[in-house]
Scaffold this motif. Structure first.
Motif, PDB file in Angstrom:
ATOM      1  N   MET A  71       0.841  -1.191   0.000  1.00 46.56           N
ATOM      2  CA  MET A  71       0.000   0.000   0.000  1.00 46.56           C
ATOM      3  C   MET A  71       0.882   1.250   0.000  1.00 46.56           C
ATOM      4  N   THR A  72       1.956   1.213   0.741  1.00 48.61           N
ATOM      5  CA  THR A  72       2.869   2.354   0.834  1.00 48.61           C
ATOM      6  C   THR A  72       3.482   2.676  -0.519  1.00 48.61           C
ATOM      7  N   GLU A  73       3.837   1.658  -1.294  1.00 47.96           N
ATOM      8  CA  GLU A  73       4.441   1.898  -2.604  1.00 47.96           C
ATOM      9  C   GLU A  73       3.453   2.554  -3.564  1.00 47.96           C
ATOM     10  N   VAL A  74       2.200   2.105  -3.535  1.00 46.68           N
ATOM     11  CA  VAL A  74       1.191   2.700  -4.420  1.00 46.68           C
ATOM     12  C   VAL A  74       0.925   4.148  -4.010  1.00 46.68           C
ATOM     13  N   LEU A  75       0.786   4.392  -2.721  1.00 52.08           N
ATOM     14  CA  LEU A  75       0.534   5.749  -2.251  1.00 52.08           C
ATOM     15  C   LEU A  75       1.714   6.673  -2.534  1.00 52.08           C
ATOM     16  N   GLU A  76       2.921   6.142  -2.502  1.00 48.69           N
ATOM     17  CA  GLU A  76       4.094   6.957  -2.843  1.00 48.69           C
ATOM     18  C   GLU A  76       4.025   7.396  -4.302  1.00 48.69           C
ATOM     19  N   GLY A  77       3.569   6.522  -5.184  1.00 47.30           N
ATOM     20  CA  GLY A  77       3.392   6.890  -6.585  1.00 47.30           C
ATOM     21  C   GLY A  77       2.403   8.024  -6.738  1.00 47.30           C
ATOM     22  N   VAL A  78       1.287   7.961  -6.013  1.00 49.81           N
ATOM     23  CA  VAL A  78       0.286   9.033  -6.041  1.00 49.81           C
ATOM     24  C   VAL A  78       0.895  10.332  -5.529  1.00 49.81           C
ATOM     25  N   ARG A  79       1.618  10.252  -4.424  1.00 50.75           N
ATOM     26  CA  ARG A  79       2.222  11.447  -3.825  1.00 50.75           C
ATOM     27  C   ARG A  79       3.210  12.114  -4.784  1.00 50.75           C
ATOM     28  N   LEU A  80       4.017  11.331  -5.450  1.00 55.12           N
ATOM     29  CA  LEU A  80       4.981  11.903  -6.390  1.00 55.12           C
ATOM     30  C   LEU A  80       4.285  12.637  -7.533  1.00 55.12           C
ATOM     31  N   LEU A  81       3.182  12.080  -8.012  1.00 54.58           N
ATOM     32  CA  LEU A  81       2.449  12.735  -9.098  1.00 54.58           C
ATOM     33  C   LEU A  81       1.819  14.039  -8.631  1.00 54.58           C
ATOM     34  N   THR A  82       1.170  14.015  -7.474  1.00 55.59           N
ATOM     35  CA  THR A  82       0.462  15.217  -7.025  1.00 55.59           C
ATOM     36  C   THR A  82       1.425  16.345  -6.667  1.00 55.59           C
ATOM     37  N   ARG A  83       2.657  16.011  -6.369  1.00 52.83           N
ATOM     38  CA  ARG A  83       3.652  17.053  -6.097  1.00 52.83           C
ATOM     39  C   ARG A  83       4.223  17.631  -7.376  1.00 52.83           C
ATOM     40  N   SER A  84       3.965  16.982  -8.511  1.00 48.13           N
ATOM     41  CA  SER A  84       4.612  17.362  -9.761  1.00 48.13           C
ATOM     42  C   SER A  84       3.728  18.117 -10.738  1.00 48.13           C
ATOM     43  N   VAL A  85       2.425  17.913 -10.657  1.00 50.84           N
ATOM     44  CA  VAL A  85       1.509  18.529 -11.618  1.00 50.84           C
ATOM     45  C   VAL A  85       0.316  19.130 -10.889  1.00 50.84           C
ATOM     46  N   SER A  86      -0.403  19.997 -11.606  1.00 45.54           N
ATOM     47  CA  SER A  86      -1.592  20.604 -11.012  1.00 45.54           C
ATOM     48  C   SER A  86      -2.885  20.001 -11.551  1.00 45.54           C
ATOM     49  N   LEU A  87      -2.777  18.931 -12.341  1.00 45.49           N
ATOM     50  CA  LEU A  87      -3.964  18.285 -12.899  1.00 45.49           C
ATOM     51  C   LEU A  87      -4.621  17.369 -11.868  1.00 45.49           C
ATOM     52  N   PRO A  88      -5.930  17.173 -11.994  1.00 47.09           N
ATOM     53  CA  PRO A  88      -6.596  16.172 -11.154  1.00 47.09           C
ATOM     54  C   PRO A  88      -6.055  14.779 -11.480  1.00 47.09           C
ATOM     55  N   ILE A  89      -5.918  13.954 -10.463  1.00 50.15           N
ATOM     56  CA  ILE A  89      -5.400  12.602 -10.655  1.00 50.15           C
ATOM     57  C   ILE A  89      -6.450  11.595 -10.215  1.00 50.15           C
ATOM     58  N   ILE A  90      -6.782  10.701 -11.117  1.00 53.27           N
ATOM     59  CA  ILE A  90      -7.682   9.591 -10.826  1.00 53.27           C
ATOM     60  C   ILE A  90      -6.785   8.411 -10.474  1.00 53.27           C
ATOM     61  N   ALA A  91      -6.865   7.938  -9.239  1.00 53.31           N
ATOM     62  CA  ALA A  91      -5.990   6.852  -8.782  1.00 53.31           C
ATOM     63  C   ALA A  91      -6.780   5.556  -8.680  1.00 53.31           C
ATOM     64  N   ASP A  92      -6.376   4.579  -9.470  1.00 49.74           N
ATOM     65  CA  ASP A  92      -6.970   3.245  -9.405  1.00 49.74           C
ATOM     66  C   ASP A  92      -6.124   2.420  -8.454  1.00 49.74           C
ATOM     67  N   ILE A  93      -6.595   2.330  -7.240  1.00 52.40           N
ATOM     68  CA  ILE A  93      -5.885   1.532  -6.243  1.00 52.40           C
ATOM     69  C   ILE A  93      -6.715   0.274  -6.061  1.00 52.40           C
ATOM     70  N   GLY A  94      -6.696  -0.555  -7.096  1.00 53.40           N
ATOM     71  CA  GLY A  94      -7.628  -1.661  -7.219  1.00 53.40           C
ATOM     72  C   GLY A  94      -7.418  -2.797  -6.253  1.00 53.40           C
ATOM     73  N   GLY A  95      -6.233  -2.920  -5.679  1.00 51.48           N
ATOM     74  CA  GLY A  95      -5.982  -4.044  -4.780  1.00 51.48           C
ATOM     75  C   GLY A  95      -6.877  -4.001  -3.561  1.00 51.48           C
ATOM     76  N   GLY A  96      -7.077  -2.823  -3.012  1.00 46.91           N
ATOM     77  CA  GLY A  96      -7.925  -2.691  -1.839  1.00 46.91           C
ATOM     78  C   GLY A  96      -7.301  -3.248  -0.582  1.00 46.91           C
ATOM     79  N   TYR A  97      -6.384  -4.170  -0.723  1.00 40.06           N
ATOM     80  CA  TYR A  97      -5.618  -4.714   0.387  1.00 40.06           C
ATOM     81  C   TYR A  97      -6.479  -5.385   1.443  1.00 40.06           C
ATOM     82  N   GLY A  98      -7.482  -6.135   0.989  1.00 41.57           N
ATOM     83  CA  GLY A  98      -8.164  -7.029   1.911  1.00 41.57           C
ATOM     84  C   GLY A  98      -9.550  -6.636   2.340  1.00 41.57           C
ATOM     85  N   GLU A  99      -9.717  -6.529   3.601  1.00 40.79           N
ATOM     86  CA  GLU A  99     -11.014  -6.316   4.222  1.00 40.79           C
ATOM     87  C   GLU A  99     -11.522  -4.881   4.001  1.00 40.79           C
TER      88      GLU A  99
END
Length: 124
Positions: A71-99
């Protein structure tokens, strides 16, 4: 030494509001899939109005199968993008990681990282 800079044009929730407004307008909103800040900036400079980021993109960048991502690796990818551009980002975090609690938790963490929409595909 190089340091990352936070995009001052990106306020929390601002991208989501812009994307909702754009979706209400006639036409199609194209959101190309990006996998790192460089591809995000290229898409922004070309003129796209939103970006799409999926766990699969982060997995490809890290050369690992998506189910092995934390989960940390996916969220780090999102964080890097949002720090780099001003566009809206649609994040598909499809794993859901369980429950359901995990799905709720990753949704909150993605919002903290300024993802504007978090997709969770349910397969039955």
């Amino acid at each position: 030494m190089s340091t990352a800079t936070v995009n001052p044009n990106l306020a929390y929730g601002q991208g989501a509001a812009r994307l909702r407004q754009r979706l209400r307008e006639p036409g199609v909103v194209l959101a190309p899939a990006v996998y790192d800040p460089m591809t995000a900036r290229i898409a922004e400079q070309i003129g796209y109005q939103a970006l799409f980021f999926g766990g699969w993109a982060q997995a490809a960048q890290l050369c690992t199968p998506e189910p092995f991502l934390s989960m940390t690796e996916v969220l780090e990818g999102v964080r890097l993008l949002t720090r780099s551009v001003s566009l809206p980002i649609i994040a598909d975090i499809g794993g859901g990681y369980g429950e359901p609690a995990h799905v709720f938790y990753i949704h909150l963490r993605a919002q903290e990282n300024k993802a504007n929409i978090v997709c969770r595909f349910l397969l039955e």
